[in-house]
Motif scaffolding. Structure first.
Motif, PDB file in Angstrom:
ATOM      1  N   GLY A  45      38.141 -20.965  34.748  1.00 38.57           N
ATOM      2  CA  GLY A  45      38.809 -19.915  33.978  1.00 38.57           C
ATOM      3  C   GLY A  45      38.532 -18.572  34.595  1.00 38.57           C
ATOM      4  N   GLY A  77      43.811 -18.280  34.728  1.00 37.88           N
ATOM      5  CA  GLY A  77      43.979 -17.710  33.384  1.00 37.88           C
ATOM      6  C   GLY A  77      43.270 -18.549  32.332  1.00 37.88           C
ATOM      7  N   GLN A  97      40.074 -25.435  26.404  1.00 41.25           N
ATOM      8  CA  GLN A  97      39.688 -25.446  24.991  1.00 41.25           C
ATOM      9  C   GLN A  97      40.194 -26.737  24.345  1.00 41.25           C
ATOM     10  OE1 GLN A  97      40.380 -20.626  24.567  1.00 41.25           O
ATOM     11  NE2 GLN A  97      41.231 -21.946  22.976  1.00 41.25           N
ATOM     12  N   GLU A 130      33.269 -22.059  21.605  1.00 40.28           N
ATOM     13  CA  GLU A 130      33.824 -20.803  22.118  1.00 40.28           C
ATOM     14  C   GLU A 130      34.382 -19.992  20.953  1.00 40.28           C
ATOM     15  OE1 GLU A 130      36.654 -22.631  25.254  1.00 40.28           O
ATOM     16  OE2 GLU A 130      35.952 -20.716  26.049  1.00 40.28           O
TER      17      GLU A 130
HETATM   18  N1  GLU Z   1      38.532 -20.034  26.639  1.00 43.81           N
HETATM   19  C1  GLU Z   1      39.216 -19.223  27.603  1.00 43.81           C
HETATM   20  C2  GLU Z   1      40.655 -19.669  27.653  1.00 43.81           C
HETATM   21  O1  GLU Z   1      41.007 -20.749  27.907  1.00 43.81           O
HETATM   22  C3  GLU Z   1      38.545 -19.186  28.975  1.00 43.81           C
HETATM   23  C4  GLU Z   1      37.115 -18.734  28.898  1.00 43.81           C
HETATM   24  C5  GLU Z   1      36.339 -18.772  30.191  1.00 43.81           C
HETATM   25  O2  GLU Z   1      36.937 -18.644  31.259  1.00 43.81           O
HETATM   26  O3  GLU Z   1      35.121 -18.924  30.099  1.00 43.81           O
HETATM   27  O4  GLU Z   1      41.490 -18.918  27.448  1.00 43.81           O
END
Ligand code: GLU
Length: 330
Positions: A45, A77, A97, A130
């Motif tokens: 990410g 992204g 996620q 998260e």
């Molecule tokens: N949870 C974020 C997303 O998928 C990415 C977080 C990260 O890069 O640690 O949008």
């Protein structure tokens, strides 16, 4: 006569060179098929997030502890784009996620997923919670999600799961993008820069606690993490099964107080056509070397074998299935 001998010798030499070439090529080909290293890529990410350092630690585990497996890490992204790249076959593994994995696999929520469900996505293990972290400038006057009306807001990077969550939070507050003064889709580090410079009032980050994108910003600019609790959290939990309550402890970020919010769970996925034994060795390698993962980032310390199937929203890859069965977890 002499000329003929030369032609014959030249002919023999050419045939010999071709023969040696063919032998070399076929043995090399056979070696690669039998014992060559398996090179996989992993979609991570944001460089300033948690996926990227964690994926880096998984690559180190592969390099040091898993025979014949090498892992290259690609920043992105994040969840949405990673899911689509699993679907197109451009990524072998990815961190996403769990809510986005569910939508992607089942072809739900977004037009791209509805058009092309990512039905070749398989789960390996879940990682850590998260929280949806709604960060605002301390001087913005934003205290609840409803206060975002009329503000300039970074609603998550293009292709992120953060954007999916931001739009749901707005919906839970009875707002749409049109109610904002501006809805920006900026790369995570850029969103933090905009917030620091006053070009946006607030920014959404769905990211592990302690991510450097927020930690560094808090040092440069007085910020708050706006709670998403009470009726907002109730509504979001009604809308989506994936949201759990979460607390961001005071002083996680410089001079920022405690916040209540909702959280999803990050996870590792793979394409279903990656061979079973490769995934088995990868999963076993990770859980056999958790210390490397734990030392990569504070959020990485929440990765444990006991919780590795909590929040798993899609079918497991057969290699992961075998590993967790051996652990008595399936
Ligand atoms: N949870 C974020 C997303 O998928 C990415 C977080 C990260 O890069 O640690 O949008």
């Amino acid at each position: 006569m002499k000329k003929n001998v030369i032609i014959i010798i030249a002919g023999v030499v050419v045939v010999a060179i071709v023969a040696v070439g063919v032998i070399l090529m076929t043995t090399r080909g056979r070696e690669e098929a039998v014992a060559g290293p398996q090179r996989l890529n992993m979609g991570a990410g944001w460089v300033t997030g948690v996926y990227y350092p964690l994926a880096g630690s998984m690559s180190r585990v592969a390099h040091a502890h898993i025979d014949g497996l090498s892992l290259t890490v690609e920043s992105s992204g994040a969840s949405v784009v990673n899911s689509n790249l699993i679907g197109s076959g451009d990524l072998d593994l990815a961190i996403v996620q769990n809510d986005v994995a569910y939508y992607a696999y089942n072809g739900l929520l977004r037009e791209d997923f509805q058009r092309n469900p990512v039905s070749n996505m398989r789960g390996l293990f879940t990682l850590y919670p998260e929280p949806v972290q709604l960060v605002a400038r301390a001087d913005s006057g934003i205290r609840t999600p409803s206060d975002l009306a009329g503000k300039r807001v970074a609603v998550g990077p293009l292709g992120s799961g953060a954007e999916v969550n931001a739009l749901q939070v707005l919906e839970a507050a009875g707002l749409s993008e049109g109610d904002l003064a501006a809805a920006e889709r900026l790369e995570a580090g850029e969103a933090a820069d905009y917030l620091r410079d006053g070009r946006v009032d607030a920014a959404f980050f769905t990211v592990g606690i302690g991510a450097s994108v927020i930690a560094d910003l808090a040092v440069a600019q007085r910020i708050t993490v706006v709670s998403i609790d009470g009726r907002y959290a109730d509504r979001l939990q009604e809308m989506e099964d994936f949201y759990a309550r979460a607390t961001i402890p005071a002083d996680t970020y410089t001079q920022v107080g405690e916040a209540q919010t909702i959280a999803v769970v990050s996870m590792v996925v793979a394409r279903e056509d990656i061979p079973e034994d490769v995934i088995y060795r990868f999963v076993a390698g990770i859980f056999g070397n958790l210390g490397v993962i734990h030392s990569a980032h504070q959020a990485g310390r929440m990765v444990t074998l006991e919780t590795a199937l909590d929040g798993m929203p899609i079918p497991l890859h057969p290699g992961a299935e075998r590993f967790f069965r051996e652990q008595g977890m399936r």
